[in-house]
Design an enzyme around this catalytic site. Structure first.
Site, PDB file in Angstrom:
ATOM      1  N   HIS A  70      76.900  90.590 -12.280  1.00  0.00           N
ATOM      2  CA  HIS A  70      77.660  91.597 -12.856  1.00  0.00           C
ATOM      3  C   HIS A  70      78.985  92.048 -12.158  1.00  0.00           C
ATOM      4  CE1 HIS A  70      74.477  93.074 -15.159  1.00  0.00           C
ATOM      5  NE2 HIS A  70      73.419  92.841 -14.297  1.00  0.00           N
TER       6      HIS A  70
ATOM      7  N   GLU B 109      55.462  84.396   1.976  1.00  0.00           N
ATOM      8  CA  GLU B 109      55.263  84.538   0.303  1.00  0.00           C
ATOM      9  C   GLU B 109      53.842  84.600  -0.159  1.00  0.00           C
ATOM     10  OE1 GLU B 109      57.267  85.705  -2.231  1.00  0.00           O
ATOM     11  OE2 GLU B 109      55.467  85.066  -3.348  1.00  0.00           O
TER      12      GLU B 109
HETATM   13  C1  LIG Z   1      64.794  92.520 -17.167  1.00  0.00           C
HETATM   14  C2  LIG Z   1      65.438  92.121 -15.857  1.00  0.00           C
HETATM   15  C3  LIG Z   1      66.803  91.833 -15.828  1.00  0.00           C
HETATM   16  C4  LIG Z   1      67.578  91.825 -14.738  1.00  0.00           C
HETATM   17  N1  LIG Z   1      69.027  90.988 -14.981  1.00  0.00           N
HETATM   18  C5  LIG Z   1      69.688  90.937 -13.758  1.00  0.00           C
HETATM   19  C6  LIG Z   1      70.974  90.555 -13.970  1.00  0.00           C
HETATM   20  O1  LIG Z   1      71.507  90.184 -14.961  1.00  0.00           O
HETATM   21  N2  LIG Z   1      71.851  90.357 -12.726  1.00  0.00           N
HETATM   22  C7  LIG Z   1      71.225  90.897 -11.537  1.00  0.00           C
HETATM   23  O2  LIG Z   1      71.972  90.663 -10.497  1.00  0.00           O
HETATM   24  N3  LIG Z   1      69.877  91.061 -11.259  1.00  0.00           N
HETATM   25  C8  LIG Z   1      69.051  91.220 -12.597  1.00  0.00           C
HETATM   26  N4  LIG Z   1      68.137  91.635 -12.497  1.00  0.00           N
HETATM   27  C9  LIG Z   1      67.366  91.999 -11.180  1.00  0.00           C
HETATM   28  C10 LIG Z   1      66.950  90.978 -10.348  1.00  0.00           C
HETATM   29  O3  LIG Z   1      66.182  89.896 -10.887  1.00  0.00           O
HETATM   30  C11 LIG Z   1      66.500  91.430  -8.927  1.00  0.00           C
HETATM   31  O4  LIG Z   1      67.257  92.107  -8.201  1.00  0.00           O
HETATM   32  C12 LIG Z   1      66.317  90.317  -7.860  1.00  0.00           C
HETATM   33  O5  LIG Z   1      65.441  89.301  -8.634  1.00  0.00           O
HETATM   34  C13 LIG Z   1      65.290  90.979  -6.960  1.00  0.00           C
HETATM   35  O6  LIG Z   1      64.864  90.041  -5.904  1.00  0.00           O
HETATM   36  P1  LIG Z   1      63.824  90.394  -4.897  1.00  0.00           P
HETATM   37  O7  LIG Z   1      63.895  89.105  -3.880  1.00  0.00           O
HETATM   38  O8  LIG Z   1      64.173  91.623  -4.492  1.00  0.00           O
HETATM   39  O9  LIG Z   1      62.449  90.418  -5.674  1.00  0.00           O
HETATM   40  P2  LIG Z   1      61.324  89.620  -6.241  1.00  0.00           P
HETATM   41  O10 LIG Z   1      62.084  88.427  -6.822  1.00  0.00           O
HETATM   42  O11 LIG Z   1      60.443  90.285  -7.035  1.00  0.00           O
HETATM   43  O12 LIG Z   1      60.961  88.809  -4.858  1.00  0.00           O
HETATM   44  C14 LIG Z   1      59.786  89.540  -4.196  1.00  0.00           C
HETATM   45  C15 LIG Z   1      58.700  88.544  -3.472  1.00  0.00           C
HETATM   46  O13 LIG Z   1      57.867  89.189  -2.471  1.00  0.00           O
HETATM   47  C16 LIG Z   1      56.603  88.711  -2.868  1.00  0.00           C
HETATM   48  N5  LIG Z   1      55.686  89.627  -2.394  1.00  0.00           N
HETATM   49  C17 LIG Z   1      55.352  90.760  -2.912  1.00  0.00           C
HETATM   50  N6  LIG Z   1      54.192  91.229  -2.173  1.00  0.00           N
HETATM   51  C18 LIG Z   1      54.072  90.577  -1.251  1.00  0.00           C
HETATM   52  C19 LIG Z   1      53.162  90.537  -0.208  1.00  0.00           C
HETATM   53  N7  LIG Z   1      52.124  91.398   0.192  1.00  0.00           N
HETATM   54  N8  LIG Z   1      52.997  89.307   0.798  1.00  0.00           N
HETATM   55  C20 LIG Z   1      53.807  88.623   0.690  1.00  0.00           C
HETATM   56  N9  LIG Z   1      54.709  88.218  -0.611  1.00  0.00           N
HETATM   57  C21 LIG Z   1      54.773  89.365  -1.376  1.00  0.00           C
HETATM   58  C22 LIG Z   1      56.712  88.323  -4.327  1.00  0.00           C
HETATM   59  O14 LIG Z   1      55.587  87.221  -4.743  1.00  0.00           O
HETATM   60  C23 LIG Z   1      57.974  87.685  -4.659  1.00  0.00           C
HETATM   61  O15 LIG Z   1      58.156  86.478  -4.566  1.00  0.00           O
HETATM   62  C24 LIG Z   1      67.133  92.004 -13.650  1.00  0.00           C
HETATM   63  C25 LIG Z   1      65.720  92.462 -13.494  1.00  0.00           C
HETATM   64  C26 LIG Z   1      64.881  92.269 -14.564  1.00  0.00           C
HETATM   65  C27 LIG Z   1      63.569  92.837 -14.482  1.00  0.00           C
END
Ligand SMILES: Cc1cc2nc3c(=O)[nH]c(=O)nc-3n(C[C@H](O)[C@H](O)[C@H](O)COP(=O)(O)OP(=O)(O)OC[C@H]3O[C@@H](n4cnc5c(N)ncnc54)[C@H](O)[C@@H]3O)c2cc1C
Length: 336
Positions: free
Chosen positions: A49, A31
């Site tokens: 959802h 991370e």
């Molecule tokens: C406005 C908004 C409303 C939403 N509402 C909902 C909802 O109501 N319900 C729902 O299910 N979803 C919702 N979502 C979507 C939900 O937030 C995402 O689907 C989810 O958080 C995605 O998680 P993730 O782990 O894929 O990405 P992230 O949480 O972004 O995690 C990615 C991680 O990778 C790390 N990273 C990036 N690049 C590197 C690198 N080069 N090296 C090491 N680490 C790295 C980052 O620091 C981060 O910690 C919403 C999103 C938004 C923006």
């Protein structure tokens, strides 16, 4: 050598880590920031959802309905709050009724349980603060709310307790193919070898994918701004109230949170900056204008903070969960 190197400690990376920890193997999560849950997973609506919104036939639709069904048990296992408060998608104009019906049909095709269209006195009894212009709504009893940080942190803690190593300040900047695996290099000069790599880097998943695989991927950050209201306003509605979705997503919602606050938002705007999480005067103005369409008398003088998050939008609008090349897996485009 690790069996699996997961890149990203958001909700996706931590859920994958937790699941893989059920098997024998050496697993790490890299991370780039100082903790888990610092990307999109910390700034969203916290809605589980029901699954009527995702286009029928997509992976997103299938996993949304299945994930919703799993959430009660998962929340119990992780000991985190989850309330199945139900959701309403409201129609504020007779002319929008065909669109509401289309969404309802989509939800039925997706297999969302208990979905029905409600109107008149039943609807007003369910939610007395709905705007006077609301003519009907889709009611989804399986819709729910969760605390996004508690979910992400609990998944990480559980994975960690079961042997997954978490490495922070580990920003991946190079990936080299090895015979039988990959060498994942970080900005701080460390390298981690893995038989397999999982890319769960949120809005940066395109950059990680493009370090190792072709054809290239593009993820566009789609910004959403919010206002959070005091607990004194938390019971203004009891279900999550959506307006009909538009081309940029599910529209502005009004929802209670699991902690008893009221949340209004988000906006939806495609931007270039993958770090662009500032709130804006225009965004907050838009929320104030739009939330009143569905729910009346929202006590906007009770706003205690505002924030923004970035959805990882991929042009086809579906999840990309697949083996992109031998031993390299993408978990990308997880926009909701
Ligand atoms: C406005 C908004 C409303 C939403 N509402 C909902 C909802 O109501 N319900 C729902 O299910 N979803 C919702 N979502 C979507 C939900 O937030 C995402 O689907 C989810 O958080 C995605 O998680 P993730 O782990 O894929 O990405 P992230 O949480 O972004 O995690 C990615 C991680 O990778 C790390 N990273 C990036 N690049 C590197 C690198 N080069 N090296 C090491 N680490 C790295 C980052 O620091 C981060 O910690 C919403 C999103 C938004 C923006």
């Amino acid at each position: 050598m690790y069996d699996v190197v997961i890149i990203g400690a958001g909700v996706s990376g931590c859920a994958i880590a937790r699941e893989l920890a059920k098997y024998r193997g050496r697993i790490c999560v890299l991370e780039r920031s100082e903790d888990v849950c610092t990307g999109t997973s910390k700034a969203n609506s916290g809605i589980i959802h029901a699954g009527h919104d995702a286009r029928h036939g997509t992976m997103k639709a299938r996993l949304n309905v299945r994930g919703n069904a799993m959430m009660g048990e998962t929340a119990k296992e992780l000991d985190i709050p989850f309330i199945r408060n139900g959701s309403l998608v409201v129609c504020t104009d007779e002319q929008q009724m065909p669109e509401l019906k289309r969404l309802y049909e989509n939800g039925i095709a997706n297999g969302v349980p208990g979905l029905r269209i409600v109107s008149g006195s039943e609807l007003r009894q369910m939610e007395p603060h709905l705007s006077d212009t609301v003519v009907a709504a889709i009611y989804a009893p399986t819709g729910g709310i969760i605390c996004p940080f508690e979910l992400n942190i609990a998944l990480a803690e559980n994975a960690c307790m079961n042997g997954v190593e978490f490495l922070f300040h580990a920003k991946v900047d190079r990936i080299r193919r090895l015979p039988g695996g990959y060498e994942v290099h970080t900005e701080s000069g460390q390298s981690y070898e893995g038989r397999t790599v999982v890319n769960a880097a949120g809005v940066y998943a395109d950059q990680i994918h493009n370090l190792a695989c072709s054809p290239p991927m593009e993820i566009v950050p789609r910004k959403g701004e919010y206002m959070l209201l005091d607990k004194a306003a938390g019971s203004h509605v009891s279900r999550t109230i959506f307006t009909l979705p538009g081309p940029y997503g599910k529209g502005v919602l009004v929802t209670p949170t699991v902690h008893g606050n009221l949340l209004v938002g988000p906006t939806a705007l495609d931007i270039q900056d993958k770090e662009g999480i500032q709130t804006t005067r225009e965004g907050l103005k838009k929320i104030k204008e739009q939330c009143g369409r569905a729910v009346k008398d929202i006590p906007m003088n009770q706003v205690i903070t505002s924030f923004a998050g970035l959805r990882a939008h991929e042009k086809d609008g579906d999840f990309i969960i697949r083996e992109a090349q031998d031993g390299f897996y993408d978990c990308a485009g997880i926009a909701s």
